[in-house]
Design a protein around this motif. Structure first.
Motif, PDB file in Angstrom:
ATOM      1  N   VAL A  98      42.279 -26.346  52.451  1.00 35.41           N
ATOM      2  CA  VAL A  98      41.206 -25.492  52.959  1.00 35.41           C
ATOM      3  C   VAL A  98      41.166 -24.168  52.188  1.00 35.41           C
ATOM      4  O   VAL A  98      40.089 -23.662  51.848  1.00 35.41           O
ATOM      5  CB  VAL A  98      41.381 -25.242  54.463  1.00 35.41           C
ATOM      6  CG1 VAL A  98      40.372 -24.211  54.955  1.00 35.41           C
ATOM      7  CG2 VAL A  98      41.221 -26.548  55.238  1.00 35.41           C
ATOM      8  N   VAL A  99      42.341 -23.614  51.892  1.00 38.81           N
ATOM      9  CA  VAL A  99      42.405 -22.375  51.130  1.00 38.81           C
ATOM     10  C   VAL A  99      41.804 -22.571  49.740  1.00 38.81           C
ATOM     11  O   VAL A  99      41.001 -21.751  49.266  1.00 38.81           O
ATOM     12  CB  VAL A  99      43.863 -21.887  51.022  1.00 38.81           C
ATOM     13  CG1 VAL A  99      43.972 -20.753  49.996  1.00 38.81           C
ATOM     14  CG2 VAL A  99      44.370 -21.409  52.376  1.00 38.81           C
ATOM     15  N   ALA A 100      42.177 -23.665  49.075  1.00 37.77           N
ATOM     16  CA  ALA A 100      41.655 -23.940  47.737  1.00 37.77           C
ATOM     17  C   ALA A 100      40.138 -24.118  47.769  1.00 37.77           C
ATOM     18  O   ALA A 100      39.419 -23.619  46.901  1.00 37.77           O
ATOM     19  CB  ALA A 100      42.333 -25.183  47.165  1.00 37.77           C
ATOM     20  N   VAL A 101      39.634 -24.826  48.792  1.00 43.42           N
ATOM     21  CA  VAL A 101      38.184 -25.028  48.914  1.00 43.42           C
ATOM     22  C   VAL A 101      37.483 -23.695  49.170  1.00 43.42           C
ATOM     23  O   VAL A 101      36.413 -23.422  48.604  1.00 43.42           O
ATOM     24  CB  VAL A 101      37.875 -26.027  50.045  1.00 43.42           C
ATOM     25  CG1 VAL A 101      36.387 -26.040  50.357  1.00 43.42           C
ATOM     26  CG2 VAL A 101      38.342 -27.423  49.662  1.00 43.42           C
ATOM     27  N   THR A 153      38.816 -16.909  53.688  1.00 43.19           N
ATOM     28  CA  THR A 153      39.891 -17.552  52.934  1.00 43.19           C
ATOM     29  C   THR A 153      41.076 -16.619  52.756  1.00 43.19           C
ATOM     30  O   THR A 153      42.232 -17.052  52.849  1.00 43.19           O
ATOM     31  CB  THR A 153      39.361 -18.015  51.563  1.00 43.19           C
ATOM     32  OG1 THR A 153      38.217 -18.855  51.751  1.00 43.19           O
ATOM     33  CG2 THR A 153      40.417 -18.811  50.825  1.00 43.19           C
ATOM     34  N   LEU A 154      40.809 -15.345  52.488  1.00 40.83           N
ATOM     35  CA  LEU A 154      41.907 -14.379  52.379  1.00 40.83           C
ATOM     36  C   LEU A 154      42.710 -14.310  53.671  1.00 40.83           C
ATOM     37  O   LEU A 154      43.951 -14.274  53.654  1.00 40.83           O
ATOM     38  CB  LEU A 154      41.354 -12.993  52.036  1.00 40.83           C
ATOM     39  CG  LEU A 154      40.944 -12.743  50.591  1.00 40.83           C
ATOM     40  CD1 LEU A 154      40.217 -11.407  50.470  1.00 40.83           C
ATOM     41  CD2 LEU A 154      42.160 -12.771  49.664  1.00 40.83           C
ATOM     42  N   LEU A 198      42.886 -16.641  56.115  1.00 41.78           N
ATOM     43  CA  LEU A 198      43.597 -17.900  56.339  1.00 41.78           C
ATOM     44  C   LEU A 198      44.814 -18.004  55.432  1.00 41.78           C
ATOM     45  O   LEU A 198      45.919 -18.334  55.892  1.00 41.78           O
ATOM     46  CB  LEU A 198      42.661 -19.079  56.098  1.00 41.78           C
ATOM     47  CG  LEU A 198      43.310 -20.469  56.168  1.00 41.78           C
ATOM     48  CD1 LEU A 198      43.889 -20.716  57.554  1.00 41.78           C
ATOM     49  CD2 LEU A 198      42.314 -21.553  55.793  1.00 41.78           C
ATOM     50  N   TYR A 199      44.622 -17.721  54.155  1.00 40.50           N
ATOM     51  CA  TYR A 199      45.745 -17.793  53.225  1.00 40.50           C
ATOM     52  C   TYR A 199      46.834 -16.802  53.611  1.00 40.50           C
ATOM     53  O   TYR A 199      48.030 -17.111  53.547  1.00 40.50           O
ATOM     54  CB  TYR A 199      45.279 -17.522  51.797  1.00 40.50           C
ATOM     55  CG  TYR A 199      46.427 -17.358  50.833  1.00 40.50           C
ATOM     56  CD1 TYR A 199      47.227 -18.442  50.492  1.00 40.50           C
ATOM     57  CD2 TYR A 199      46.728 -16.110  50.290  1.00 40.50           C
ATOM     58  CE1 TYR A 199      48.298 -18.287  49.623  1.00 40.50           C
ATOM     59  CE2 TYR A 199      47.797 -15.951  49.424  1.00 40.50           C
ATOM     60  CZ  TYR A 199      48.575 -17.038  49.091  1.00 40.50           C
ATOM     61  OH  TYR A 199      49.649 -16.883  48.247  1.00 40.50           O
ATOM     62  N   GLY A 200      46.416 -15.601  54.020  1.00 45.54           N
ATOM     63  CA  GLY A 200      47.399 -14.609  54.415  1.00 45.54           C
ATOM     64  C   GLY A 200      48.271 -15.075  55.560  1.00 45.54           C
ATOM     65  O   GLY A 200      49.494 -14.884  55.547  1.00 45.54           O
ATOM     66  N   VAL A 201      47.659 -15.723  56.556  1.00 43.87           N
ATOM     67  CA  VAL A 201      48.423 -16.208  57.715  1.00 43.87           C
ATOM     68  C   VAL A 201      49.373 -17.331  57.318  1.00 43.87           C
ATOM     69  O   VAL A 201      50.568 -17.283  57.611  1.00 43.87           O
ATOM     70  CB  VAL A 201      47.467 -16.670  58.830  1.00 43.87           C
ATOM     71  CG1 VAL A 201      48.237 -17.365  59.948  1.00 43.87           C
ATOM     72  CG2 VAL A 201      46.675 -15.487  59.378  1.00 43.87           C
ATOM     73  N   VAL A 202      48.843 -18.356  56.642  1.00 41.45           N
ATOM     74  CA  VAL A 202      49.681 -19.519  56.336  1.00 41.45           C
ATOM     75  C   VAL A 202      50.754 -19.181  55.312  1.00 41.45           C
ATOM     76  O   VAL A 202      51.883 -19.703  55.383  1.00 41.45           O
ATOM     77  CB  VAL A 202      48.821 -20.710  55.856  1.00 41.45           C
ATOM     78  CG1 VAL A 202      47.853 -21.146  56.952  1.00 41.45           C
ATOM     79  CG2 VAL A 202      48.053 -20.383  54.572  1.00 41.45           C
ATOM     80  N   LEU A 258      50.681 -11.330  52.739  1.00 43.87           N
ATOM     81  CA  LEU A 258      50.505 -10.046  53.420  1.00 43.87           C
ATOM     82  C   LEU A 258      49.442  -9.198  52.725  1.00 43.87           C
ATOM     83  O   LEU A 258      48.630  -8.531  53.380  1.00 43.87           O
ATOM     84  CB  LEU A 258      51.836  -9.295  53.456  1.00 43.87           C
ATOM     85  CG  LEU A 258      52.944  -9.931  54.320  1.00 43.87           C
ATOM     86  CD1 LEU A 258      54.248  -9.175  54.149  1.00 43.87           C
ATOM     87  CD2 LEU A 258      52.514  -9.955  55.784  1.00 43.87           C
ATOM     88  N   ALA A 259      49.425  -9.240  51.402  1.00 45.20           N
ATOM     89  CA  ALA A 259      48.404  -8.505  50.658  1.00 45.20           C
ATOM     90  C   ALA A 259      47.019  -9.070  50.947  1.00 45.20           C
ATOM     91  O   ALA A 259      46.033  -8.324  51.043  1.00 45.20           O
ATOM     92  CB  ALA A 259      48.705  -8.572  49.161  1.00 45.20           C
ATOM     93  N   SER A 260      46.922 -10.385  51.113  1.00 47.68           N
ATOM     94  CA  SER A 260      45.635 -11.014  51.407  1.00 47.68           C
ATOM     95  C   SER A 260      45.126 -10.611  52.782  1.00 47.68           C
ATOM     96  O   SER A 260      43.928 -10.384  52.976  1.00 47.68           O
ATOM     97  CB  SER A 260      45.767 -12.540  51.321  1.00 47.68           C
ATOM     98  OG  SER A 260      46.098 -12.943  50.011  1.00 47.68           O
ATOM     99  N   ILE A 261      46.036 -10.540  53.761  1.00 43.61           N
ATOM    100  CA  ILE A 261      45.640 -10.094  55.100  1.00 43.61           C
ATOM    101  C   ILE A 261      45.111  -8.671  55.047  1.00 43.61           C
ATOM    102  O   ILE A 261      44.077  -8.344  55.655  1.00 43.61           O
ATOM    103  CB  ILE A 261      46.831 -10.194  56.075  1.00 43.61           C
ATOM    104  CG1 ILE A 261      47.190 -11.669  56.326  1.00 43.61           C
ATOM    105  CG2 ILE A 261      46.507  -9.499  57.392  1.00 43.61           C
ATOM    106  CD1 ILE A 261      48.403 -11.855  57.199  1.00 43.61           C
ATOM    107  N   ALA A 262      45.805  -7.804  54.299  1.00 42.34           N
ATOM    108  CA  ALA A 262      45.361  -6.411  54.173  1.00 42.34           C
ATOM    109  C   ALA A 262      43.973  -6.342  53.527  1.00 42.34           C
ATOM    110  O   ALA A 262      43.102  -5.581  53.968  1.00 42.34           O
ATOM    111  CB  ALA A 262      46.375  -5.621  53.351  1.00 42.34           C
TER     112      ALA A 262
END
Length: 218
Positions: A13-16, A70-71, A73-77, A97-101
């Motif tokens: 899902v992240v890649a998509v 996506t940022l 989702l990726y940050g969480v997983v 963590l950077a993606s969540i921020a």
């Protein structure tokens, strides 16, 4: 496909999501570069309001939504070590963590886009202009302008083809993505410059005359 076969659904899902973002940016740039754009124009007592080409606007919005979702989702997983981006080796928790921020910093943009009903707009009035995009809003009087150009006055290396650079007398510059509105941004740039130079014609901004100038730039 390999991620699906391996049961790595979160990574898939992240890649998509990132692929959707990349494709939307590419599609938008192709449309703009081809000049297949036409603005939406409204006018009345509040002046003339220009909005970008609807297709470009929608594709850009899809890209923004895909990027933020996506940022997040990726940050969480990635932060919990559940999944990661394929092709990146090692511990990706710090990147998560950077993606969540980054996603959190981007959330105000969604509120701004929802409030202005689109990715951006340009309003011309007898007093000046108002420009807003997903990141900021500015309101400037005509007398404050010192230059309108297709290239930045002070930082030529920041040139973005198709943009219009509005410089004020205090040296500040605002970049308008004018090629989202008209081919190459030329008609928008010419329209703004015309009403800057001709205050006696600014009464046209409350009726259809400015829209006609934009459609057939004299």
């Amino acid at each position: 496909m390999r991620l699906l076969q391996q049961g790595r659904y979160a990574s898939m899902v992240v890649a998509v999501g990132f692929a959707v973002f990349a494709f939307s940016v590419l599609a938008m740039r192709v449309i703009v570069a081809a000049g297949k754009v036409a603005p939406r124009v409204e006018y009345g007592g509040g002046g003339t309001l220009l909005r970008p080409d609807p297709t470009v606007d929608r594709i850009s919005l899809i890209g923004l939504l895909a990027a933020l979702a996506t940022l997040l989702l990726y940050g969480v997983v990635a932060s919990f070590g559940i999944a990661g981006l394929p092709g990146l080796a090692g511990d990706q928790r710090w990147l998560g963590l950077a993606s969540i921020a980054a996603a959190i910093l981007g959330l105000p943009s969604l509120r701004r886009v929802a409030g202005q009903r689109g990715m951006s707009y340009l309003r011309l009035t007898a007093a000046g202009y108002e420009y807003s995009d997903a990141w900021s809003r500015t309101e400037t009087e005509w007398d404050e302008l010192s230059d309108i150009s297709d290239r930045p006055t002070h930082k030529p290396w920041l040139l973005i083809a198709g943009s219009t650079y509005l410089t004020t007398s205090d040296g500040r510059s605002r970049t308008l993505a004018s090629d989202w509105y008209t081919p190459g941004g030329r008609a928008v740039r010419k329209l703004v410059r015309f009403y800057w130079w001709h205050p006696e014609c600014r009464g046209e901004l409350t009726d259809a005359r400015a829209a006609r100038r934009l459609a057939d730039p004299w």
